[in-house]
Design a protein around this motif. Sequence first.
Motif, PDB file in Angstrom:
ATOM      1  N   ALA A 176       0.836  -1.201   0.000  1.00 46.55           N
ATOM      2  CA  ALA A 176       0.000   0.000   0.000  1.00 46.55           C
ATOM      3  C   ALA A 176       0.874   1.257   0.000  1.00 46.55           C
ATOM      4  O   ALA A 176       0.548   2.259  -0.648  1.00 46.55           O
ATOM      5  CB  ALA A 176      -0.919  -0.007   1.220  1.00 46.55           C
ATOM      6  N   HIS A 182      -6.333   4.018  -1.094  1.00 46.63           N
ATOM      7  CA  HIS A 182      -5.075   4.717  -1.312  1.00 46.63           C
ATOM      8  C   HIS A 182      -5.295   6.171  -1.713  1.00 46.63           C
ATOM      9  O   HIS A 182      -4.576   7.066  -1.246  1.00 46.63           O
ATOM     10  CB  HIS A 182      -4.257   3.994  -2.387  1.00 46.63           C
ATOM     11  N   GLN A 183      -6.280   6.411  -2.574  1.00 44.37           N
ATOM     12  CA  GLN A 183      -6.497   7.764  -3.044  1.00 44.37           C
ATOM     13  C   GLN A 183      -6.926   8.699  -1.916  1.00 44.37           C
ATOM     14  O   GLN A 183      -6.577   9.872  -1.899  1.00 44.37           O
ATOM     15  CB  GLN A 183      -7.544   7.780  -4.164  1.00 44.37           C
ATOM     16  N   TRP A 214      -4.225   4.792   8.422  1.00 39.26           N
ATOM     17  CA  TRP A 214      -5.459   4.043   8.188  1.00 39.26           C
ATOM     18  C   TRP A 214      -6.377   4.148   9.410  1.00 39.26           C
ATOM     19  O   TRP A 214      -5.908   4.329  10.535  1.00 39.26           O
ATOM     20  CB  TRP A 214      -5.166   2.563   7.953  1.00 39.26           C
ATOM     21  N   GLN A 245       1.063   7.217  -6.558  1.00 39.89           N
ATOM     22  CA  GLN A 245      -0.015   8.165  -6.834  1.00 39.89           C
ATOM     23  C   GLN A 245       0.398   9.590  -6.479  1.00 39.89           C
ATOM     24  O   GLN A 245       0.067  10.545  -7.195  1.00 39.89           O
ATOM     25  CB  GLN A 245      -1.280   7.766  -6.074  1.00 39.89           C
ATOM     26  N   THR A 261       1.004   3.151   6.465  1.00 39.38           N
ATOM     27  CA  THR A 261       0.034   2.252   5.836  1.00 39.38           C
ATOM     28  C   THR A 261       0.015   0.893   6.520  1.00 39.38           C
ATOM     29  O   THR A 261      -0.492  -0.088   5.967  1.00 39.38           O
ATOM     30  CB  THR A 261       0.369   2.066   4.341  1.00 39.38           C
ATOM     31  N   GLU A 307       1.896   2.007  -3.478  1.00 41.31           N
ATOM     32  CA  GLU A 307       0.781   2.574  -4.244  1.00 41.31           C
ATOM     33  C   GLU A 307       0.566   4.049  -3.894  1.00 41.31           C
ATOM     34  O   GLU A 307       0.359   4.886  -4.774  1.00 41.31           O
ATOM     35  CB  GLU A 307      -0.489   1.779  -3.950  1.00 41.31           C
ATOM     36  N   VAL A 308       0.622   4.373  -2.616  1.00 39.30           N
ATOM     37  CA  VAL A 308       0.458   5.762  -2.187  1.00 39.30           C
ATOM     38  C   VAL A 308       1.580   6.632  -2.759  1.00 39.30           C
ATOM     39  O   VAL A 308       1.332   7.734  -3.272  1.00 39.30           O
ATOM     40  CB  VAL A 308       0.420   5.846  -0.648  1.00 39.30           C
ATOM     41  N   ASN A 310      -6.929   0.760   2.917  1.00 43.10           N
ATOM     42  CA  ASN A 310      -6.703   0.409   1.518  1.00 43.10           C
ATOM     43  C   ASN A 310      -7.381   1.350   0.524  1.00 43.10           C
ATOM     44  O   ASN A 310      -7.372   1.074  -0.674  1.00 43.10           O
ATOM     45  CB  ASN A 310      -7.108  -1.042   1.226  1.00 43.10           C
TER      46      ASN A 310
END
Length: 381
Positions: A211, A321-322, A298, A218, A275, A214-215, A319
């Motif tokens: 995660a 992420h956005q 989170w 982005q 995360t 992914e963060v 989860n």
Amino acid sequence: MIVIVYPQFYGVGGIARYLDSFLSNLPADAPEVVLITGDAVAGAKTYPNVELIHLPMGKSRLGLAWWSWKARRCIETLQQRAPVTAVNLHVPPLIPGLFMSRKFPIMLTAHSTYLGMSSSFDGKRNFRGLWGALSLWLKVRMERFIIARADMVITLTQDGQEQLARYGRRDRIAIVPNGVDLAQFTSAGAGVKDIDLLFCGRIERAKGSRAMVEVCQQLIAENSQVRIVIVGYGADEDHVRQQLGAFPSNVVLTGKVPFSDMVGYYRRSKVYASTSYYEGLPGTCLEAMAVGLPVVVWNLPFYRDLVKINVTGLVAETNHHQRMVAGIQQLLADPARAHDMGQQARVHVHERYDWRRLSRQLLNVHGALVQTMPSTVQVAQ
């Protein structure tokens, strides 16, 4: 005499940092404390009224078992010098707990449980567990045995207490949170804030490494100038380096760093994020807040009392992420708001998570345990 048993005290892990802070903040009237550890190389730490005993340990599971037996024999020798009023075990790891004699009261500090670390405790399965079904079954059985035989169990959060209930433990439990050594983690001397976002901790899938990637990706897609530092190491480090290696101007992975260097990273940062999917009570988050950073995490139970939404930080549904990216971007775009949250975070930590106060609370738990034990156990022959 309180005897603490933990084989990895000279490491950089969370329990080692917990113990270092506890021992550094012992009150002047504390009873004698002896810590038995077993790292391959002994460090140079010293504390007033604390004796450190280093028993060298091999790296294998058999080495840990043999070390645990030596620790038991060492405690029996210490008992000849002065009454051992409690043996304080810290789990994980579990093996030392299997070897401790019932001649001495056991005060167990459960920083986390294998059920909590298994990804199945809350039924949401946010990450793939680290162990197969048989391995997890065996670990939980050992843990249940150790928890049941402890005379007192210390947990860090209400979430930890709920996990203990799953093991059948519902009495003689004390909730004493993790804390911060405020003498070390201050914003004093902070200079240029050249890190936009800081991640700290073990780089493992259960700690949210995928995660985190992914963060980061982005964030970079939305802000090509963002500067991210990831402090830590672990089993998923190669994957993280592979995925983020294409962004050398945006992401720095430090690998393992000395504990003493951490305050510098916090002081250079604008926002702290995590995360992670499981923690006891996350020490790095506490440290970041003590230095005055707003946090983005989170929405998980172990953050419930630590992160006050829109006061000390922001939370995102697990989860999503956005949503985490959006929260980070909001704070980076509004330095005044981020600064205000960071100051509120610092005050919150000073009021509730100061190790000078928590060390006294832990000693009070020890005192309560001593009062409930028969004298024949307190001074075992």
